[in-house]
Design an enzyme around this catalytic site. Structure first.
Site, PDB file in Angstrom:
ATOM      1  N   GLY A   9       0.810  -1.218   0.000  1.00 57.47           N
ATOM      2  CA  GLY A   9       0.000   0.000   0.000  1.00 57.47           C
ATOM      3  C   GLY A   9       0.840   1.263   0.000  1.00 57.47           C
ATOM      4  CD  GLN A  10      -0.529   7.339   0.104  1.00 65.74           C
ATOM      5  OE1 GLN A  10      -1.508   7.153   0.829  1.00 65.74           O
ATOM      6  NE2 GLN A  10      -0.183   8.526  -0.336  1.00 65.74           N
ATOM      7  CG  ASP A  32      -0.005  -6.295  -0.235  1.00 62.20           C
ATOM      8  OD1 ASP A  32      -0.017  -5.215   0.390  1.00 62.20           O
ATOM      9  OD2 ASP A  32      -0.815  -6.559  -1.151  1.00 62.20           O
ATOM     10  CB  ILE A  33      -4.059  -9.247  -0.004  1.00 62.23           C
ATOM     11  CG1 ILE A  33      -5.105 -10.321  -0.266  1.00 62.23           C
ATOM     12  CG2 ILE A  33      -4.208  -8.089  -0.966  1.00 62.23           C
ATOM     13  CD1 ILE A  33      -6.502  -9.951   0.190  1.00 62.23           C
ATOM     14  NE  ARG A  34      -4.366  -6.938  -5.371  1.00 61.93           N
ATOM     15  CZ  ARG A  34      -4.526  -6.009  -4.428  1.00 61.93           C
ATOM     16  NH1 ARG A  34      -3.487  -5.421  -3.895  1.00 61.93           N
ATOM     17  NH2 ARG A  34      -5.733  -5.637  -4.042  1.00 61.93           N
ATOM     18  CE1 TYR A 137      -9.443   4.246   6.641  1.00 60.48           C
ATOM     19  CE2 TYR A 137      -9.825   6.604   6.790  1.00 60.48           C
ATOM     20  CZ  TYR A 137      -8.956   5.532   6.782  1.00 60.48           C
ATOM     21  OH  TYR A 137      -7.613   5.746   6.912  1.00 60.48           O
ATOM     22  CE  LYS A 141      -7.776   3.194   9.749  1.00 62.14           C
ATOM     23  NZ  LYS A 141      -6.727   2.196   9.979  1.00 62.14           N
TER      24      LYS A 141
HETATM   25  N1  SER Z   1      -6.236   9.574   3.432  1.00 58.37           N
HETATM   26  C1  SER Z   1      -7.343   8.899   4.042  1.00 58.37           C
HETATM   27  C2  SER Z   1      -8.529   8.903   3.170  1.00 58.37           C
HETATM   28  O1  SER Z   1      -8.680   9.834   2.427  1.00 58.37           O
HETATM   29  C3  SER Z   1      -7.678   9.533   5.345  1.00 58.37           C
HETATM   30  O2  SER Z   1      -7.148   8.768   6.363  1.00 58.37           O
HETATM   31  O3  SER Z   1      -9.314   8.021   3.258  1.00 58.37           O
END
Ligand code: SER
Length: 310
Positions: A9-10, A32-34, A137, A141
């Protein structure tokens, strides 16, 4: 051995690179999953929801620390609500339980500015304030933060966390977030000379250059345990800017660059988040200090992406 979940990921890509630089390539197991073809050094495929495989890898590689980065981000999570909740929560429990059972010693788990909502003070958002997230999301969190604190206080688990602002880097692409525009814009500026932004011109959000975010993560993890007073997640400020301001900064280096605006469903998400963050606690507890402002970050990104595109 350090285990990274979500190494493709990023954040994962850059964190693996930096941790390997610091600790040695063989000391960091990327998962990673991939399959990640271009990843050098120890790598294993791991679905963060596969608890048995996670346990196997922890044992096999004698893992002591986990950086758990796998999650569905804000925009993507709105499209797969139930799955986002399952992924973001269950995988966290698997990691927290490993520490509770004494199988690992330390955890990093990222939270986000998405824990805040429409009734949170928008400017200089304090550490302790209203948290009424409106996205799945953000809800995941916030719940995750509460569980981290619960495990820390009741089971003595050493879990550390940062509420990341929007993260901007040139080495890896974000996937499915609301702040992604601030990465895309640089790529499009260099490739096309123009960019259509999915947020409106005055949408201020807290952002941070990846260099700073990775350094913050490692500094937090290396701080003495007694300094970590906040067991849920630390506010991290970064820089606050709007699409209009980042475009103006790009224009200083690429004068013909043009931006247009076509806000979509992500505008509503952005509108529910703070525009700037107070990170006094991170400064006090583990000496956090930011290095990159908007113009320093832009210059660095454009310099590096130019090499990539020419
Ligand atoms: N960068 C994230 C998003 O945009 C925020 O945690 O979902």
């Amino acid at each position: 051995m350090i285990l990274i979940i979500g190494a493709g990921g990023q954040v994962g890509r850059e964190l693996v690179e930096k941790l390997r630089e610091k600790k040695g390539k063989e000391q960091v197991l990327a998962t990673d999953i991939r399959a990640l073809e271009d990843m050098e050094g120890p790598f294993e495929e791991l679905n963060a929801l596969d608890k048995d495989r996670l346990h196997e890898l922890v044992e096999q590689y004698q893992v002591t620390e986990i950086y758990h980065l796998a999650a569905l981000l804000s925009a993507n999570a709105e499209k797969q609500v139930k799955f986002a909740w399952e992924l973001n929560m269950d995988s966290l429990f698997y990691v927290l339980d490993l520490a509770k059972e004494g199988k690992i010693k330390k955890i990093f788990w990222p939270s986000s500015i998405a824990v805040f909502g429409p009734n949170t003070p928008r400017e200089n958002t304090p550490q302790h304030t209203v948290t009424d997230p409106t996205t799945v999301y953000g809800i995941s969190k916030l719940a995750g933060e509460r569980w981290c604190e619960y495990y820390a206080k009741n089971y003595d688990v050493d879990v550390r966390s940062i509420r990341y602002p929007g993260l901007i880097g040139y080495k890896s692409m974000p996937g499915g977030g609301t702040t992604d525009y601030a990465v895309d814009i640089y790529h499009q500026a260099l490739k096309e000379g123009k960019y259509e932004c999915f947020l409106s011109e005055n949408s201020y959000l807290p952002m941070m250059y990846m260099e700073d975010a990775i350094r913050a993560t490692i500094e937090l993890m290396e701080a003495p345990a007694e300094n970590i007073k906040i067991k849920s997640s630390y506010n991290l400020g970064g820089i606050s800017f709007s699409p209009q301001e980042i475009a103006a900064e790009i224009k200083k280096i690429i004068p013909d660059f043009e931006i247009s605006y076509a806000p979509d469903f992500r505008q509503k998400i952005a509108d529910s988040w703070p525009s700037s963050i107070d990170d006094q606690d991170a400064q006090n507890d583990w000496n956090w200090e930011i290095e990159y402002d908007l113009s320093k970050m832009s210059a660095d990104i454009i310099k590096n992406l130019r090499k990539h595109y020419t």
